[in-house]
Structure formats: C-alpha cells, structure tokens
Design a protein around this motif. Structure first.
Motif, PDB file in Angstrom:
ATOM      1  N   PRO A  99     119.406 -16.488  26.978  1.00 55.39           N
ATOM      2  CA  PRO A  99     119.024 -15.096  28.028  1.00 55.39           C
ATOM      3  C   PRO A  99     117.726 -15.327  28.538  1.00 55.39           C
ATOM      4  O   PRO A  99     116.834 -16.101  28.200  1.00 55.39           O
ATOM      5  N   GLY A 100     117.888 -14.856  29.843  1.00 50.03           N
ATOM      6  CA  GLY A 100     116.599 -15.132  30.910  1.00 50.03           C
ATOM      7  C   GLY A 100     116.901 -15.981  31.901  1.00 50.03           C
ATOM      8  O   GLY A 100     116.074 -16.378  32.920  1.00 50.03           O
ATOM      9  N   VAL A 101     117.783 -17.082  31.666  1.00 51.09           N
ATOM     10  CA  VAL A 101     118.149 -17.897  32.600  1.00 51.09           C
ATOM     11  C   VAL A 101     119.656 -17.519  33.005  1.00 51.09           C
ATOM     12  O   VAL A 101     120.505 -17.446  32.494  1.00 51.09           O
ATOM     13  N   THR A 102     119.503 -17.344  34.418  1.00 46.89           N
ATOM     14  CA  THR A 102     120.656 -16.756  35.043  1.00 46.89           C
ATOM     15  C   THR A 102     120.748 -17.682  36.447  1.00 46.89           C
ATOM     16  O   THR A 102     120.101 -18.552  36.611  1.00 46.89           O
ATOM     17  N   PRO A 105     112.786  -8.725  37.892  1.00 46.91           N
ATOM     18  CA  PRO A 105     113.269  -9.916  36.829  1.00 46.91           C
ATOM     19  C   PRO A 105     112.332 -10.156  35.749  1.00 46.91           C
ATOM     20  O   PRO A 105     112.663 -10.609  34.616  1.00 46.91           O
ATOM     21  N   GLY A 106     110.974 -10.217  36.124  1.00 47.27           N
ATOM     22  CA  GLY A 106     110.052 -10.693  35.104  1.00 47.27           C
ATOM     23  C   GLY A 106     108.660 -11.090  35.591  1.00 47.27           C
ATOM     24  O   GLY A 106     108.584 -10.585  36.796  1.00 47.27           O
ATOM     25  N   ARG A 107     107.942 -11.858  35.184  1.00 47.11           N
ATOM     26  CA  ARG A 107     106.404 -11.945  35.587  1.00 47.11           C
ATOM     27  C   ARG A 107     106.394 -13.439  36.345  1.00 47.11           C
ATOM     28  O   ARG A 107     105.669 -13.728  37.329  1.00 47.11           O
ATOM     29  N   ARG A 166     115.133 -16.197  24.062  1.00 47.30           N
ATOM     30  CA  ARG A 166     114.910 -15.925  25.527  1.00 47.30           C
ATOM     31  C   ARG A 166     114.175 -17.080  25.988  1.00 47.30           C
ATOM     32  O   ARG A 166     113.510 -17.558  25.172  1.00 47.30           O
ATOM     33  N   ASP A 190     109.297 -16.644  32.269  1.00 45.53           N
ATOM     34  CA  ASP A 190     110.112 -15.678  31.287  1.00 45.53           C
ATOM     35  C   ASP A 190     111.449 -15.464  32.287  1.00 45.53           C
ATOM     36  O   ASP A 190     112.147 -14.671  31.657  1.00 45.53           O
ATOM     37  N   VAL A 191     111.543 -16.078  33.106  1.00 51.75           N
ATOM     38  CA  VAL A 191     113.035 -16.020  34.024  1.00 51.75           C
ATOM     39  C   VAL A 191     113.210 -17.338  34.881  1.00 51.75           C
ATOM     40  O   VAL A 191     112.216 -17.769  35.520  1.00 51.75           O
TER      41      VAL A 191
END
Lengths: 464, 94
Positions: free
Chosen positions: A132-135, A151-153, A235, A261-262
C-alpha cells in the motif's frame, strides 16, 4: 420490469474522455441523439479530470493542453451532451451496450457505437510493488486532480514516457516533495522524441511548460534510472532505486535508498480494447502505441460495421489525437446517416496528430530489460498472488502462450481479468523479455459486475 | 497520519461513514478509496493468497485491488462514492 431499463439513442458512446466527448459534442450539434456511458463520476476522462463541485482548487497554473479540455467540457455542457456516470459496460454487441449503474442492470440500444475506452498505466512488477502506498502514476493524478487529496509528503515518481512530467508537476502543485523523478529511458534514446516535439507547436508549448514547472519544483529528471524495490511495514516507507542500461536491464550495484511515503510508477499506457474484442473487432500489435490496439480505417471505423473506435483504444496518442479522432468518427457517422461527404480537413488533422504522437512514443517504447526487476517471489499477478517462480514453472510445464501460463498458475484469472499483468506476464514467465505478447482473451462480463446484473440483463426489444 | 487535502476552502458538506467500525469524516463527492486515503488509511484489504495488505493501486477502476465491502456487497473503493452512514469493511475476495 426490465422494459423500463432499456434506453435508445442513435449513437452509443463508451467513455466521456476527450475522444468520446468530442464525438458526442459533434453528433449532438448535428442533431443526432447520443448517449455517453462513463465509469467516472464526472466528464473529462482521466486526462481532463475535474474536482468535485465545491472542492478546494489545485493551486498554481495549468499546462496549456488543459485549455482544450476546458473548451471541450464547456461545449459538452452547452450542447447538453447526455452522459450516464458511474456506468460500467459489461457486455456489448453491434448496436447494444449492457451496463451496470448504481447496482442496476441497463441496456442501451443504438445504431452506431463509438468506443472511446481510453487506456491505463502499463505496470512493470518489481519487489514491493503491491505494498500500500505504491500506486500507478495515473492513480496519483486522479488523487490530486480528481479528488483534491494530497498523496503524501515525500514521493518517488518512476517509469517511462511523456506522462512522468505531468505527474511530477501535479505532485509539486499539491505540495508534495518529489524526492526523485526517474525515467528509465536514456537521455539519448529520449532525444529521438525531440523532432516530434519541436515541429508541433502545441507539443512544444507543453514541453516548455513542463520544463519550467520542473525547474520551479527543483526536480531534476534522472535518465536511465528506475525503482528496484519498495519496502515498508504494511505500507511503503523506503524505495531502492538504481541505474538501468539502454535496454532497461538493472545494473546491480548502483542501488540507493530513499525515504518515501508514496510511489507512483507508470511505464507508459496500455489501450483498453476489451469491448472491441468482445465485438470481434480486428486488432493489431503496435509496441510504441502500448501493445494490442483496435484497427481502424481512415474514418475511425473498426472491422465491424457500425462500430467506431477513437483515441487510446486505437493506440495510445494523447488527448489531441483522441479529440481529432472523436470529431472524425462523428463526421463519419453523420455521413453514413445523411449520405453527406466527410470534411477532408478532419482526416488531415487526425493524420498530423497521430504522426506527432507516434514519433514521440517511439522514443519511449517499452524497455524489455525492466522485466528483470522482478525476483522469484515478486508477485506477477496481484489478484491471485502468483509469484514469478510459480509463473515460470507454469510456462515450463504448460507452454509459453498466455493461455497456457494462465491455466498453469491462475495468473490473470482474478477480478482485473489480466488487465494489470497482461502486458508483462508472458515476458516474465518465459524469460524472453522482448516477446510479442498474445492477445488476452476478452470474456463476458467485460468487467466484474454483480451476478444480479447479468441475471436481470434486459432483452433487446424484438423490433429494434 | 499521512495524506491530507489540498489547502483552500472546501465547500462540500461533510459525510460520515464507518470503516472497519471506526468513523471516518469525508466530503461529498469523495470515493471511498480517496476518503480513506485522506484519512491516512492505506490498507483496504488483505490479498487472497498470502493475506498481505493491499490498497489503492490504479485509482481508476481497472485493477480491483481496492475492493471493500459495503453493506455486504463487494465494490471497488475507487469507483464508489461515499454516502452518509455507509458501513465499509475491508475487502476480501470478490
């Protein structure tokens, strides 16, 4: 009961992206009755995604190409183009579209069909790509531009092709720090796209806009780099990046670690052709255009009478191509109905846009060596949890065809129906990275729907 | 919590639903998947074979990795709009 759920229109269009909407606007303008079916909640498709009404706007400027999107959406509103949103088309026949909307089963009867089904991200499996977090890169675009969600930082953007730049620009606009942007192609290979960019005014403007936008963001695109692995507890927390050679083969020993984080990964796009396949439309394989595409004639007609295809379904080309093809398909339908000639300028425009798009995409054709990122326990099929080793064993035992591999290890038999793994499965399982993949078999339902939708599917009226 | 909303005035009404029993505040027009991402939730289901965490992957209705269960029916989190009072559970196999 089912009688109430049968709709009629002269033209049924699947997809409210640039191709479908351009066709719809033109047809409505010519006085034909049209109905557009779209899986999204708002018109525009993936490229012209809109925020829900009332949501906070994305700060900063838009790329110049989005002006065309605003123009198209305004024209669709002005001409009151009817669009059914949240509609999943699961079966199709000439003049018939069966779809599920809000849990109900519907049938649209029409004389002409336009398939404007678009494309989705090409996925290349690497260790940790299911965390999760890999898209996909597209997922992050939808997140920001379609929902206003940040999406994140700290983001890593990886992949190949012209869509990496918009992804970086969008993330920066949303306030995300892009810690690295990695293009797998070498700078020298990508230079082949330059003539296509320089000779087309719109593409030149667009490229300049993105160059400036990356500069402002302080992000330097690294050529010949990609993601080797993603790691984290439940994640993504870290990414391992490294260099690849000219064929995309990972250079072991060049690894570096990044805290993220993404992660958005997009290795080009794959055309959505399942509905065309169900109709029996002829397809062709075109690697730079994303693989298997629907074959069309000089008027966007497929090999099946009354069925037209526009935009990415006929091979990836971008929004300008899709809009030009949508207008040409509309003109061809009007010509068929009214026995009038087609404006030659529409065809010239399609040819010019396709030429520019093809020249650009040839510089970013999929790199075969990227299939060597996956290790024995990397999942190659996300739906069925099939690791690479099992897919290899299946190919060794049952044969190299997509079908044999599927039967042997269940890869591609889950709910995504092979859309995600289909473009890479054969190369991964056979180890022959540059193999031309078999055409995946399309089946009814074209997308998973409730069993009640299939059981309650309205019958076409006897007279239509 | 990672993930949030764009700065600026959001004029949409708030919508409350539950995810795995916990209340989540979303905005009208959010998909389930995006409301959960904005609330910091990344794991939407466990995979069918090895039971590993999965979440949003394609965000456009193609991959079926963000499956969740709404009132007993398995749906794609990314194509389903949140409604007030919805009860959403982690997805399993369709």
């Amino acid at each position: 009961m089912s009688e109430a759920r049968v709709l009629h229109a002269e033209v049924g269009i699947v997809g409210a992206g640039p191709g479908g909407l351009a066709a719809a606007v033109e047809l409505v303008r010519q006085g034909l009755s049209v109905l557009v079916l779209d899986e999204g909640q708002q018109p525009g498709g993936q490229i012209f995604r809109q925020l829900p009404p009332g949501a906070a706007a994305l700060p900063g400027q838009e790329p110049p190409s989005h002006q065309a999107g605003h123009g198209l959406l305004a024209a669709a509103t002005e001409h009151a183009v009817p669009v059914h949103h949240g509609a999943t088309v699961w079966n199709v026949a000439p003049g018939r579209l069966w779809f599920e909307q809000h849990g109900q089963s519907w049938l649209l009867c029409c004389r002409h069909l336009v398939l404007a089904t678009g494309a989705f991200d090409r996925c290349v499996p690497f260790p940790g790509w299911t965390l999760p977090g890999v898209t996909t890169a597209g997922a992050l675009q939808v997140m920001v531009r379609g929902y206003g969600v940040v999406p994140g930082r700290r983001a890593l953007v990886v992949g190949s092709g012209p869509l990496l730049l918009p992804t970086v620009a969008t993330l920066h606009q949303a306030g995300v720090e892009v810690v690295a942007a990695l293009e797998a192609s070498s700078r020298w290979r990508a230079l082949r796209a330059l003539p296509a960019v320089l000779t087309n005014a719109a593409r030149r403007r667009e490229a300049l806009w993105y160059a400036r936008s990356l500069l402002r963001a302080g992000v330097r695109l690294r050529w010949g780099w990609t993601v080797f692995a993603c790691e984290g507890d439940g994640r993504v927390q870290r990414a391992v990046i490294g260099k690849v050679d000219a064929e995309g083969n990972p250079r072991r020993g060049s690894e570096r670690r990044l805290e993220v984080d993404v992660v958005g990964a997009g290795f080009g796009l794959v055309p959505s052709i399942e509905l065309g396949q169900l109709l029996g439309c002829r397809t062709r394989y075109d690697a730079p255009r994303g693989g298997h595409c629907l074959e069309v004639d000089g008027q966007q007609g497929t090999s099946v009478a009354g069925v037209y295809a526009v935009g990415e379904a006929c091979g990836v080309g971008g929004a300008e191509v899709a809009m030009a093809e949508g207008r040409l398909a509309a003109a061809a339908i009007v010509a068929a109905v009214r026995q009038t000639p087609i404006d030659a300028a529409l065809r010239t425009r399609v040819a010019a846009e396709r030429r520019a798009a093809d020249a650009m995409l040839r510089a970013f054709a999929p790199l075969p060596g990227l299939h060597r990122l996956a290790t024995d326990d990397t999942l190659v099929c996300r739906c069925e949890d099939v690791p690479l080793a099992r897919a290899r064993a299946a190919a060794a035992l049952h044969g190299d065809s997509l079908r044999a591999i599927k039967v042997g290890c269940r890869a591609g038999m889950g709910p995504c129906q092979g859309r995600i793994c289909g473009s890479s499965l054969q190369a991964l399982a056979t180890g022959r990275c540059d193999v031309v993949p078999d055409l995946p078999v399309a089946q009814v339902p074209g997308k998973p729907v409730r069993s009640a939708t299939i059981v309650d599917a309205p019958e076409p009226p006897a007279t239509a | 919590m990672s993930g949030s909303r764009l700065p600026g005035q959001d004029q949409r009404p708030a919508v409350t639903f539950t995810f795995a029993g916990r209340p989540v505040v979303a905005r009208a027009g959010d998909s389930i998947a995006m409301a959960l991402w904005a609330a910091g939730e990344r794991e939407l289901r466990r995979s069918s074979g090895e039971g590993r965490p999965r979440g949003v992957y394609c965000n456009m209705g193609v991959c079926f990795d963000c499956l969740v269960v709404v009132d007993g029916v398995t749906v794609r989190g990314c194509t389903t709009t949140v409604q007030d009072g919805m009860r959403v559970e982690r997805g399993g196999r369709p």
